[in-house]
Scaffold this active site. Structure first.
Site, mmCIF file in Angstrom:
data_model
loop_
_atom_site.group_PDB
_atom_site.id
_atom_site.type_symbol
_atom_site.label_atom_id
_atom_site.label_comp_id
_atom_site.label_asym_id
_atom_site.label_seq_id
_atom_site.Cartn_x
_atom_site.Cartn_y
_atom_site.Cartn_z
ATOM 1 N N HIS A 1 105.100 -8.692 114.558
ATOM 2 C CA HIS A 1 104.464 -9.942 114.124
ATOM 3 C C HIS A 1 103.020 -10.075 114.634
ATOM 4 O O HIS A 1 102.118 -10.459 113.897
ATOM 5 C CB HIS A 1 105.312 -11.135 114.588
ATOM 6 C CG HIS A 1 105.143 -12.372 113.759
ATOM 7 N ND1 HIS A 1 106.167 -13.249 113.528
ATOM 8 C CD2 HIS A 1 104.074 -12.883 113.106
ATOM 9 C CE1 HIS A 1 105.739 -14.247 112.770
ATOM 10 N NE2 HIS A 1 104.456 -14.040 112.500
ATOM 11 N N ASP B 1 109.251 -13.795 102.415
ATOM 12 C CA ASP B 1 108.636 -13.415 103.690
ATOM 13 C C ASP B 1 109.083 -14.391 104.776
ATOM 14 O O ASP B 1 108.712 -15.560 104.767
ATOM 15 C CB ASP B 1 107.105 -13.453 103.559
ATOM 16 C CG ASP B 1 106.426 -12.942 104.817
ATOM 17 O OD1 ASP B 1 106.199 -11.723 104.909
ATOM 18 O OD2 ASP B 1 106.131 -13.757 105.716
ATOM 19 N N TYR C 1 110.194 -17.927 112.782
ATOM 20 C CA TYR C 1 110.278 -19.118 111.937
ATOM 21 C C TYR C 1 111.624 -19.845 112.091
ATOM 22 O O TYR C 1 111.783 -20.973 111.626
ATOM 23 C CB TYR C 1 110.078 -18.781 110.446
ATOM 24 C CG TYR C 1 108.802 -18.027 110.117
ATOM 25 C CD1 TYR C 1 107.738 -17.968 111.016
ATOM 26 C CD2 TYR C 1 108.646 -17.370 108.910
ATOM 27 C CE1 TYR C 1 106.574 -17.261 110.720
ATOM 28 C CE2 TYR C 1 107.487 -16.670 108.606
ATOM 29 C CZ TYR C 1 106.464 -16.614 109.520
ATOM 30 O OH TYR C 1 105.322 -15.907 109.215
ATOM 31 N N LYS D 1 110.098 -10.187 110.736
ATOM 32 C CA LYS D 1 109.117 -9.728 111.735
ATOM 33 C C LYS D 1 109.689 -9.826 113.143
ATOM 34 O O LYS D 1 110.448 -10.753 113.455
ATOM 35 C CB LYS D 1 107.841 -10.588 111.643
ATOM 36 C CG LYS D 1 107.354 -10.787 110.227
ATOM 37 C CD LYS D 1 106.041 -11.520 110.130
ATOM 38 C CE LYS D 1 105.750 -11.916 108.682
ATOM 39 N NZ LYS D 1 106.309 -13.216 108.288
HETATM 40 P P1 NAD Z 1 99.546 -21.185 102.536
HETATM 41 O O1 NAD Z 1 98.114 -20.772 102.423
HETATM 42 O O2 NAD Z 1 100.558 -20.551 101.664
HETATM 43 O O3 NAD Z 1 99.563 -22.770 102.348
HETATM 44 C C1 NAD Z 1 100.766 -23.493 102.387
HETATM 45 C C2 NAD Z 1 100.502 -24.989 102.256
HETATM 46 O O4 NAD Z 1 99.642 -25.237 101.146
HETATM 47 C C3 NAD Z 1 101.803 -25.718 101.959
HETATM 48 O O5 NAD Z 1 102.313 -26.273 103.139
HETATM 49 C C4 NAD Z 1 101.423 -26.772 100.968
HETATM 50 O O6 NAD Z 1 101.139 -27.946 101.680
HETATM 51 C C5 NAD Z 1 100.151 -26.295 100.354
HETATM 52 N N1 NAD Z 1 100.337 -25.798 98.973
HETATM 53 C C6 NAD Z 1 101.080 -24.734 98.562
HETATM 54 N N2 NAD Z 1 100.957 -24.562 97.237
HETATM 55 C C7 NAD Z 1 100.127 -25.530 96.791
HETATM 56 C C8 NAD Z 1 99.629 -25.887 95.518
HETATM 57 N N3 NAD Z 1 99.941 -25.181 94.435
HETATM 58 N N4 NAD Z 1 98.785 -26.938 95.437
HETATM 59 C C9 NAD Z 1 98.444 -27.636 96.532
HETATM 60 N N5 NAD Z 1 98.875 -27.367 97.772
HETATM 61 C C10 NAD Z 1 99.728 -26.321 97.906
HETATM 62 O O7 NAD Z 1 99.911 -21.075 104.083
HETATM 63 P P2 NAD Z 1 101.070 -20.474 104.986
HETATM 64 O O8 NAD Z 1 102.387 -21.079 104.713
HETATM 65 O O9 NAD Z 1 100.541 -20.559 106.372
HETATM 66 O O10 NAD Z 1 101.106 -18.934 104.569
HETATM 67 C C11 NAD Z 1 101.991 -18.404 103.588
HETATM 68 C C12 NAD Z 1 102.987 -17.467 104.219
HETATM 69 O O11 NAD Z 1 102.321 -16.436 104.971
HETATM 70 C C13 NAD Z 1 103.895 -18.127 105.265
HETATM 71 O O12 NAD Z 1 104.900 -18.927 104.704
HETATM 72 C C14 NAD Z 1 104.402 -16.914 105.998
HETATM 73 O O13 NAD Z 1 105.412 -16.280 105.241
HETATM 74 C C15 NAD Z 1 103.154 -16.049 106.063
HETATM 75 N N6 NAD Z 1 102.395 -16.213 107.339
HETATM 76 C C16 NAD Z 1 102.369 -15.160 108.204
HETATM 77 C C17 NAD Z 1 101.685 -15.258 109.399
HETATM 78 C C18 NAD Z 1 101.652 -14.081 110.331
HETATM 79 O O14 NAD Z 1 101.201 -14.225 111.485
HETATM 80 N N7 NAD Z 1 102.090 -12.918 109.911
HETATM 81 C C19 NAD Z 1 101.026 -16.447 109.748
HETATM 82 C C20 NAD Z 1 101.068 -17.514 108.852
HETATM 83 C C21 NAD Z 1 101.739 -17.385 107.631
#
Ligand code: NAD
Length: 277
Positions: free
Chosen positions: A108, A45, A50, A75
């Site tokens: 997005h 994704d 990004y 997106k």
């Molecule tokens: P997430 O909830 O996946 O959290 C990511 C963070 O959690 C990482 O930076 C890391 O520090 C920590 N983490 C990950 N795995 C872990 C583990 N097993 N143990 C401990 N800590 C851990 O948050 P995100 O990156 O904001 O969301 C995931 C994906 O969703 C993004 O990469 C993106 O692709 C998507 N996203 C989309 C939008 C949108 O507006 N459409 C907004 C935000 C994110």
């Protein structure tokens, strides 16, 4: 480990678990994506916003896997809410990725005060008709934004990608998506780590011998949502993929859902009107 797929409303299959690349530095994205593909992820994704579509494409090309074996989402960025701008932006996304086709393209953010997401959605319908994308959808759409598309456009979005995690369970919007044949994708599925110290979650994790992240991601999987956690740490990328050899009970699911406090980590889509430079 076999990842289940979700069948979208036009018959396209998407792996229910993927790898998100938000906030991964472009310089690190190729290696991080290649590592995820090595671990077994087959769904990535990304987004024009990004700044790392090119590096995602490089990883796909370098992986040795067939293009059709990897599901890639991107997106439409916020500055392109108008027909011609949206068509051009899609061309730019395909070019950056180096692909002949994209699997899923999303608006997005609705940006209700900036542009007309209905006009933009009609451009998405044109892109779908061109055959260069397999499915189109939206992100951060509230019920009333979706309703406007149902009333005035032809194609029902295949997915709605929204913020969902135990502190923001989004049950009303998820139910609305489901009633209309829209798959819900849960972004920030572990609330960027904020839910991992919650005692209700750590108690379940301790009982099952799993991590709090695994329990939270498994909660999403059993609720039927599509998730793509992000990490650049190999051990966490592996941990987040190991979700299919255990199950939560109904009581576990209920206890985690009860943590809801309607708390967002990101912006409210009705108020968010940010356009990047
Ligand atoms: P997430 O909830 O996946 O959290 C990511 C963070 O959690 C990482 O930076 C890391 O520090 C920590 N983490 C990950 N795995 C872990 C583990 N097993 N143990 C401990 N800590 C851990 O948050 P995100 O990156 O904001 O969301 C995931 C994906 O969703 C993004 O990469 C993106 O692709 C998507 N996203 C989309 C939008 C949108 O507006 N459409 C907004 C935000 C994110």
């Amino acid at each position: 480990m076999t990842v289940p797929t979700v069948t979208l409303n036009n018959g396209v299959e998407i792996p229910q678990l993927g790898f998100g690349v938000y906030q991964i530095d472009p310089a690190d994205t190729k290696d991080a994506t290649l590592a995820a593909l090595e671990v077994g992820y087959r769904h990535i994704d990304t987004a024009e916003m990004y700044g790392n579509e090119k590096e995602v494409g490089e990883a796909v090309a370098a992986s040795g896997l067939a293009r059709e074996d990897i599901f890639v989402t991107s997106k439409l960025n916020n500055g392109f809410h108008a027909r011609d701008a949206a068509l051009k932006a899609f061309d730019g996304t395909l070019e950056a990725l180096g692909f002949e086709y994209l699997d899923l393209f999303l608006i997005h953010w609705p940006l209700p005060k900036v542009g007309d997401y209905l006009e933009t959605w009609k451009a998405m319908e044109e892109i779908l008709a061109s055959g260069r994308v397999k499915a189109i959808g939206v992100s951060n759409f509230q019920q009333h934004h979706l309703q406007r598309l149902f009333d005035e456009a032809d194609i029902v979005p295949a997915v709605n990608q929204i913020e969902v995690h135990p502190y923001l369970t989004q049950d009303a919007l998820r139910a609305f998506d489901a009633e209309h044949g829209i798959a819900t994708e849960a972004w920030s599925p572990i609330a960027q780590g904020k839910v991992l110290d919650d005692e209700a979650i750590t108690a379940i994790a301790d009982r099952l011998g799993k991590s709090a992240a695994q329990v939270t991601l498994r909660w999403h999987i059993q609720r039927g949502d599509i998730v793509f956690p992000k990490s650049v740490t190999r051990s966490r990328v592996e941990e987040n993929f190991a979700l299919f050899d255990f199950e939560l009970t109904d009581a576990d699911l209920t206890a985690i859902t009860a943590l809801n406090r309607d708390e967002r980590t990101g912006p409210n889509p009705d108020e968010f009107n940010y356009i990047p430079d």
